[in-house]
Structure formats: structure tokens, C-alpha cells
Write an enzyme that holds these catalytic residues in place. Structure first.
Site, short mmCIF file in Angstrom:
data_model
loop_
_atom_site.label_atom_id
_atom_site.label_comp_id
_atom_site.label_asym_id
_atom_site.label_seq_id
_atom_site.Cartn_x
_atom_site.Cartn_y
_atom_site.Cartn_z
N HIS A 112 0.83 -1.21 0.00
CA HIS A 112 0.00 0.00 0.00
C HIS A 112 0.87 1.26 0.00
O HIS A 112 0.68 2.17 -0.82
CB HIS A 112 -0.91 -0.01 1.24
CG HIS A 112 -1.78 1.20 1.34
ND1 HIS A 112 -3.06 1.24 0.82
CD2 HIS A 112 -1.57 2.42 1.90
CE1 HIS A 112 -3.59 2.43 1.05
NE2 HIS A 112 -2.69 3.17 1.71
N GLU A 113 1.82 1.32 0.91
CA GLU A 113 2.67 2.51 1.01
C GLU A 113 3.60 2.64 -0.19
O GLU A 113 3.93 3.75 -0.61
CB GLU A 113 3.48 2.48 2.31
CG GLU A 113 2.64 2.48 3.58
CD GLU A 113 1.65 3.64 3.65
OE1 GLU A 113 1.92 4.70 3.03
OE2 GLU A 113 0.61 3.48 4.31
N HIS A 160 1.89 4.64 -2.83
CA HIS A 160 2.03 6.08 -2.62
C HIS A 160 3.45 6.55 -2.97
O HIS A 160 3.63 7.58 -3.63
CB HIS A 160 1.77 6.42 -1.14
CG HIS A 160 0.34 6.26 -0.72
ND1 HIS A 160 -0.72 6.81 -1.42
CD2 HIS A 160 -0.21 5.63 0.35
CE1 HIS A 160 -1.84 6.53 -0.80
NE2 HIS A 160 -1.56 5.79 0.27
#
Length: 454
Positions: A22-23, A26
Site C-alpha cells: 500500500h505505502e 504512494h
């Protein structure tokens, strides 16, 4: 203790993978947009490990609380921006770039789900043919005319291969409140159509197992009481049970088959049992004490041993789905879409009061499922990882301040009004978001504790 450690390790691995992906979504999007990344952290709190890499000297860290993570970017709202780097600050980017960076985290979770489901299908997914077992009188299944021994072939015109797929499709139609056509194959091989009324959403989506509320149980063949896989460190392992042992008697009473053996184990939590086994043609006596565990029906006994699947009756019901890479990617995308639409539907029904909020699970339940799936095998663990990855992507897209969806809500407002949302509005939104997240966490923990302690 071994079961607890297995669950804990599987949970940490699962959360670590999901948060990192997920990170990284980003992080990668920020780099593509030219935004300077200051820190990439898996976990919150005090760093256990950190190193700096790259021309920007980005700090990569693993922190002590493994329940999330974050990517810290250069941002004028959080500190001074060095002269000459204003163009690399997140808050100086255009609306499209900021939207892309924020959306990339949830998008990475959906892509991960497709990937792990695809690998699962390539490895091979074991399942049980959707043959109908006991029917509860007066239930929707009974009113549809389903009968013991019939096999579900198609649901709403779509082929089904095992009970997991059938359960997923039926649950999806229950969320919609449909009356769904089923095609079943009877004992004579004839295909017959049934119509299953799933309009009673509040009943069907309440607390407990969906198939139980539907009034149908998977068919259970008469299996011999032959031990299959034995969990390391479990009561069965400590008692000396081995794969291939046939259970002959318990406390002097003969054991007719696997179902009878399971019923007596479940009813003997914490009680010392004298068990007669047959191994390599020789009978031997062992002492076994089922450990007490909490279930929906109360305290039951558990020994950590499964049935030997290599029995004729079991082989007849077992199916294995194994696909090539191209087909598996397609199936992974379809499974991700099915899980996504089903999750969104159930969340909406919770909001409208037509589904029980007790279906929300916290870290304790997730850890338990992680441990169970890890013990079953890599395919089961990948399936679990895919489902949780979809859930994480959806939760982060909810329009709650503090989450990615809250930021996207602000950006949508900015696109409409032509200027950013005021700082005061954002601060109030963050406070509301914190309260909403705290309430959701409390509810999830409460549900976990209720499942554990009844």
C-alpha cells in the site's frame, strides 16, 4: 502456544506485506510526480531499523507497532521547505498529481489482490464440490426445494466448481436481495432448476455463518476416523497421534467414523480421554486432552488434527482448480472484482441496518484466520491475503478524513469550488475522522472479544 505463535507470525507477515505494498503505491506515485519522499515507514512508533537510500536520502524504516505505515513527503503544511525545492513539495502539486499519489495506495492493494489470487490459481486451489447436505426445514433452501445429494451446477447462469465459489455467489445475490435461479444435478444426473428467494437480507446477513442462515449444509460423506495432518505442538501431537492412525475407540466405546469422533472431541473440552488407535496393524492406547476453545456455540474441544483426505469418499467430493498464467490472471481479476463488489454491498447493508455490524472483524480475528490459513497451506494463505488486501483498499477509500478517501473527498470539493478546502475545515475533518476510526476500532475489538469469550 504454538497455535498462538503461528497466528501471530502469519498476522505480522500478512500485515507487513499489505502495508508495504500500500505505502509503496504512494511512494512510487510520488516519485513519478517528482515529489520528494522523506520517509517510508512500515509500522508506527519508534523505529526498530532504519536506513537512508537514494539521492534524496529517503529514510526507510520498520517501526515497533505493525498495524499500519506511512509515506512522509516534503510538504509546506508540515514544516519548512528548503529554498529551491518548493516544486517538489506535495502541497505545491496540481490537483491531478495529488489525486494520483493518494489513489495509488489503494490501487496497489487491488493489484496485489489480483496477483495473489492469480498465483493461488496457478498453484492450485483445492475445494469441495457443491453437493447439498442437510436442509433446515422452513429455511430459504427448503422453500426452494433443494434436496440432500443434489449438486449445484450453476447460479444465475454462471458455472460453480466448489462450495467456496457457490457461497461467494449466493452471498453476493443475498446482498442484492435477489431471487436467484439455481441449476442443480440430482442423483440421477438430471439438471433441475430451483429458485432461491434471498430477499430477507436482514436475516441472511445477520450474525453467524451465511450457509447456516440459508438453511443448507455442505454434504458430509461417511469418513473413517483416520488422522490426516497433525499440527505441531497441538494436543494431538503431544499425545503421539500420527498421520494415518485410525481411531478405534474412546474411553472404551467404539468410534463409528470421523463425524462421531469430532462430535465427541468437541464435547470433551479439558477432559482426559483414553483413545485406542490402530497403526500399522497394531493397536495402542494413548491419553488425549482436547484444549478448550471458544466458538459461536460456546466452549468446545480441539486437538489440532484433521481428517485424512485420501479416502475414497473424500476424493469423490474433492476438486482442484489449477490454471496457466494467462487464465490465472483473468481469474484473479474476476475474484478481486467479486470480493470487492461483495464487500461494498455488505458495508452498505450495514449502514442501512440490513446486515449485522458483528460481521466486522478486528486484528484478533484476522490473526486467527491468518494462522488457520497458513497451517492449511500456501494457497489458502494467498486467498486470505487477497481478501484482506481488497478490504484494506476499500477501507482506505472510504470518505473518512485521515484516510485516503477523506483526502480524495477534499480534492473533489476543490475541483468543484475551484480552490482548496480551508485549513480550518481540514482540521475539523481530521478530528471527526479520528473519532470515526476510533469508533470503528472499538467495534472491531468488541466483536473480537465477544467471539473469544462469548
Amino acid at each position: 502456544m504454538t497455535g498462538f505463535l503461528t497466528s501471530l507470525l502469519a498476522f505480522v507477515v500478512a500485515i507487513g506485506v499489505l502495508v508495504t505494498v500500500h505505502e509503496y503505491g504512494h511512494f512510487l506515485a510520488a516519485r513519478l510526480m517528482g515529489v520528494k519522499v522523506l520517509r517510508f515507514s512500515v509500522g508506527f512508533g519508534r523505529p526498530l531499523w532504519s536506513r537512508r537510500f537514494g539521492s534524496d536520502r529517503t529514510e526507510f524504516a520498520i517501526a515497533s507497532i505493525p498495524l499500519g505505515g506511512y509515506v512522509k513527503m516534503l510538504d509546506g503544511r508540515e514544516g519548512e521547505v528548503p529554498p529551491g525545492e518548493e516544486h517538489r513539495a506535495f502541497d505545491r502539486q496540481g490537483l491531478g498529481a495529488r489525486t494520483f499519489v493518494v489513489s495509488a495506495g489503494p490501487a496497489a492493494n487491488f493489484l496485489l489482490a489480483i496477483a495473489v489470487f492469480a498465483v493461488m490459481f496457478m498453484i492450485g486451489v483445492g475445494g469441495v464440490r457443491p453437493v447439498v447436505g442437510e436442509i433446515t426445514p422452513g429455511s430459504p433452501a427448503a422453500e426452494a426445494g433443494l434436496e440432500r445429494g443434489e449438486e449445484i451446477v450453476r447460479i444465475a447462469g454462471r458455472e460453480v466448481g466448489d462450495w467456496e465459489q457457490a457461497n461467494l455467489r449466493l452471498l453476493d445475490h443475498a446482498v442484492r436481495g435477489d431471487t436467484v435461479p439455481l441449476v442443480v444435478r440430482d442423483a440421477d444426473g438430471r439438471e433441475v432448476e430451483r429458485r432461491l428467494d434471498l430477499s430477507a437480507r436482514a436475516e441472511l446477513l445477520g450474525e453467524g455463518q451465511f450457509l447456516d442462515r440459508l438453511g443448507v449444509a455442505p454434504f458430509r460423506p461417511q469418513l473413517g476416523a483416520v488422522i490426516g495432518q497433525v499440527e505441531s505442538g497441538s494436543p494431538a501431537d503431544r499425545a503421539g497421534l500420527q498421520t494415518g492412525d485410525r481411531v478405534v475407540a474412546m474411553n472404551g466405546d467404539s468410534v463409528a467414523g470421523w463425524n462421531a469422533w469430532v462430535e465427541r472431541i468437541r464435547a470433551s473440552a479439558g477432559s482426559e480421554l483414553s483413545v485406542t488407535l490402530e497403526r500399522d496393524g497394531t493397536r495402542r492406547q494413548v491419553t488425549l486432552t482436547p484444549e478448550p476453545v471458544e466458538a459461536e456455540e460456546g466452549t468446545i474441544g480441539r486437538i489440532g488434527a484433521g481428517v485424512d483426505p485420501d479416502q475414497p469418499a473424500m476424493r469423490e467430493l474433492s476438486v482442484i482448480v489449477r490454471q496457466g498464467p494467462v487464465e490465472a490472471i483473468g481469474s484473479g481479476a474476476v475474484r478481486t472484482w467479486e470480493v470487492t463488489t461483495l464487500t461494498l454491498g455488505i458495508l452498505w447493508r450495514m449502514v442501512t441496518g440490513e446486515a449485522s455490524v458483528k460481521n466486522i472483524s478486528g486484528p484478533v480475528t484476522i490473526a486467527e484466520f491468518a494462522g488457520t490459513s497458513a497451517v492449511i497451506g500456501i494457497s489458502a494463505f494467498l486467498g486470505f491475503l487477497g481478501i484482506v488486501s481488497v478490504s484494506l483498499g476499500i477501507i482506505n477509500l472510504l470518505p473518512i478524513p485521515m484516510l485516503d478517501g477523506g483526502h480524495l473527498l477534499y480534492y473533489a470539493a476543490e475541483a468543484v469550488k475551484g480552490s482548496p478546502v480551508s485549513e480550518k475545515t481540514q482540521i475539523v475533518g481530521q478530528q471527526i475522522g479520528l473519532l470515526m476510526i476510533a469508533a470503528l476500532m472499538i467495534l472491531a475489538f468488541y466483536n473480537d472479544l465477544t467471539r473469544l469469550f462469548g
